[in-house]
Design an enzyme around this catalytic site. Structure first.
Site, PDB file in Angstrom:
ATOM      1  N   THR A 122       0.977  -1.042   0.093  1.00 15.15           N
ATOM      2  CA  THR A 122      -0.065   0.070  -0.020  1.00 15.15           C
ATOM      3  C   THR A 122       0.409   1.431   0.168  1.00 15.15           C
ATOM      4  O   THR A 122       1.642   1.181   0.722  1.00 15.15           O
ATOM      5  CB  THR A 122      -0.773  -0.575   1.585  1.00 15.15           C
ATOM      6  OG1 THR A 122      -1.143  -0.903   1.274  1.00 15.15           O
ATOM      7  CG2 THR A 122      -1.719   0.917   1.046  1.00 15.15           C
TER       8      THR A 122
ATOM      9  N   ASP B 178      -8.899  -1.923   5.436  1.00 15.05           N
ATOM     10  CA  ASP B 178      -8.978  -0.571   6.406  1.00 15.05           C
ATOM     11  C   ASP B 178      -8.634   0.899   5.867  1.00 15.05           C
ATOM     12  O   ASP B 178      -8.843   1.604   6.706  1.00 15.05           O
ATOM     13  CB  ASP B 178      -7.295  -0.879   7.096  1.00 15.05           C
ATOM     14  CG  ASP B 178      -6.041  -0.752   6.267  1.00 15.05           C
ATOM     15  OD1 ASP B 178      -5.814  -1.428   5.697  1.00 15.05           O
ATOM     16  OD2 ASP B 178      -5.534  -0.344   6.816  1.00 15.05           O
TER      17      ASP B 178
ATOM     18  N   THR C  72      -0.777   0.738   7.211  1.00 15.61           N
ATOM     19  CA  THR C  72      -0.680  -0.659   6.175  1.00 15.61           C
ATOM     20  C   THR C  72       0.083  -1.556   6.722  1.00 15.61           C
ATOM     21  O   THR C  72       0.145  -2.099   7.849  1.00 15.61           O
ATOM     22  CB  THR C  72       1.600  -0.222   5.618  1.00 15.61           C
ATOM     23  OG1 THR C  72       1.191  -1.155   4.612  1.00 15.61           O
ATOM     24  CG2 THR C  72       2.122   0.453   6.051  1.00 15.61           C
ATOM     25  N   GLY C  73      -0.362  -2.702   6.170  1.00 17.98           N
ATOM     26  CA  GLY C  73      -0.668  -3.841   6.762  1.00 17.98           C
ATOM     27  C   GLY C  73      -1.816  -4.956   6.738  1.00 17.98           C
ATOM     28  O   GLY C  73      -2.237  -4.609   5.363  1.00 17.98           O
TER      29      GLY C  73
HETATM   30  N1  ASP Z   1      -4.217  -2.110   4.122  1.00 17.95           N
HETATM   31  C1  ASP Z   1      -3.677  -2.723   3.054  1.00 17.95           C
HETATM   32  C2  ASP Z   1      -5.734  -4.008   2.780  1.00 17.95           C
HETATM   33  O1  ASP Z   1      -5.297  -4.735   3.692  1.00 17.95           O
HETATM   34  C3  ASP Z   1      -2.828  -3.462   2.228  1.00 17.95           C
HETATM   35  C4  ASP Z   1      -1.466  -2.919   2.715  1.00 17.95           C
HETATM   36  O2  ASP Z   1      -1.346  -1.859   3.257  1.00 17.95           O
HETATM   37  O3  ASP Z   1      -1.061  -3.486   2.315  1.00 17.95           O
HETATM   38  O4  ASP Z   1      -5.967  -3.419   2.599  1.00 17.95           O
END
Ligand code: ASP
Length: 281
Positions: free
Chosen positions: A167, A197, A216-217
């Site tokens: 992200t 999220d 992010t995550g």
């Molecule tokens: N938070 C993002 C999601 O779950 C993905 C990411 O941060 O890589 O959509």
């Protein structure tokens, strides 16, 4: 403290994009924090190595659906599961500035984007197509367990899901004012229609008079914790870097990271590699 823009290229992106972050920020200086974070995210969405805009991850059903959001104190705009636009973050900004809504999803978001003049655009790249093939193989071979692949594999076996993280985000403090922006293709593997999220206020993004935060995550984990609002609400309690460390420690190895600015601090923390860069001016 002076002006600052802080950007990240997603937790778990193995740092491969760090060199690119470095050349982005110089182009994003402005007097307006919203302008700066949106410009940063547009440049990151246009870089095919990131999972946002061009290069967004392909879902289990082969579709690409993207989420993006922008926030300033007292206002918010998001698009959820938008398809076939080049820069979801620009559509999110239009949702905030030109509609009475805070979020528009799916077909409605695409229709709104077209009416706002955003052309049809295919964000798929060779890399995301190759990753899609690998993701399908990993799903087919997943052993029983509680990781994302194993759970998805189980859903596939049960016929609930058909067979088949980088992200980007930015926060800024400019002339004492704050803004935040974030954009993603989502966290693979995921079903069509899944919402993470990023477009949920307080989960993947929050901005108020005390500062701005983006995350992010694994979106599900971040949203269940209301991570960004939790960090925001603690600003002033202790050092910003300590707040971020404590909040990310909660995830206990489940991929998560965050960046934040307050009136006098800047901080970033993650439990995996998360490329970041910042510009002070
Ligand atoms: N938070 C993002 C999601 O779950 C993905 C990411 O941060 O890589 O959509």
């Amino acid at each position: 403290m002076g002006n600052v823009i802080l950007i990240h290229g997603g937790v778990g992106s193995k740092g491969r994009v760090k060199e690119n972050l470095d050349c982005i920020l110089g182009k994003c200086k402005s007097d307006n924090p919203l302008e700066s974070v949106v410009k940063s995210v547009v440049l990151l969405e246009d870089d095919p190595r990131f999972n946002a805009g061009t290069g967004s991850v392909i879902r289990i059903d082969g579709s690409i659906e993207m989420d993006a959001a922008v926030a300033i104190p007292g206002d918010f705009g998001a698009v959820i599961n938008i398809k076939e636009v080049r820069n979801p973050v620009l559509v999110a900004r239009d949702v905030m500035e030109k509609t009475p809504h805070i979020a528009i999803a799916g077909e409605g978001a695409v229709k709104f984007a077209r009416r706002m003049g955003f052309e049809n655009y295919n964000p798929e790249t060779e890399r995301t197509r190759e990753n899609f093939i690998k993701m399908k193989e990993a799903l087919l071979n997943a052993e029983e367990g509680d990781d994302r692949y194993a759970i998805m594999r189980k859903l596939i076996k049960e016929g609930i899901v058909e067979e088949p993280h980088d992200t980007v985000g930015a926060v800024a403090r400019i002339n004492g004012k704050f803004a935040a922006a974030v954009s993603t293709g989502g966290a693979s593997p995921m079903m069509s229609g899944r919402v993470g999220d990023v477009p949920l206020i307080g989960a993947g993004i929050y901005c108020g008079e005390k500062g701005a935060v983006v995350a992010t995550g694994i979106g599900e984990e971040i949203a269940k914790r209301l991570l960004c609002y939790r960090i925001y609400s603690r600003i002033g309690e202790t050092k910003l870097s300590k707040i971020l460390e404590e909040e990310i420690a909660y995830f206990n190895g489940k991929t998560a990271g965050a960046i934040a600015v307050s009136a006098d601090e800047v901080a970033s923390t993650s439990n995996g590699v998360m490329p970041t860069d910042q510009l002070e001016f």
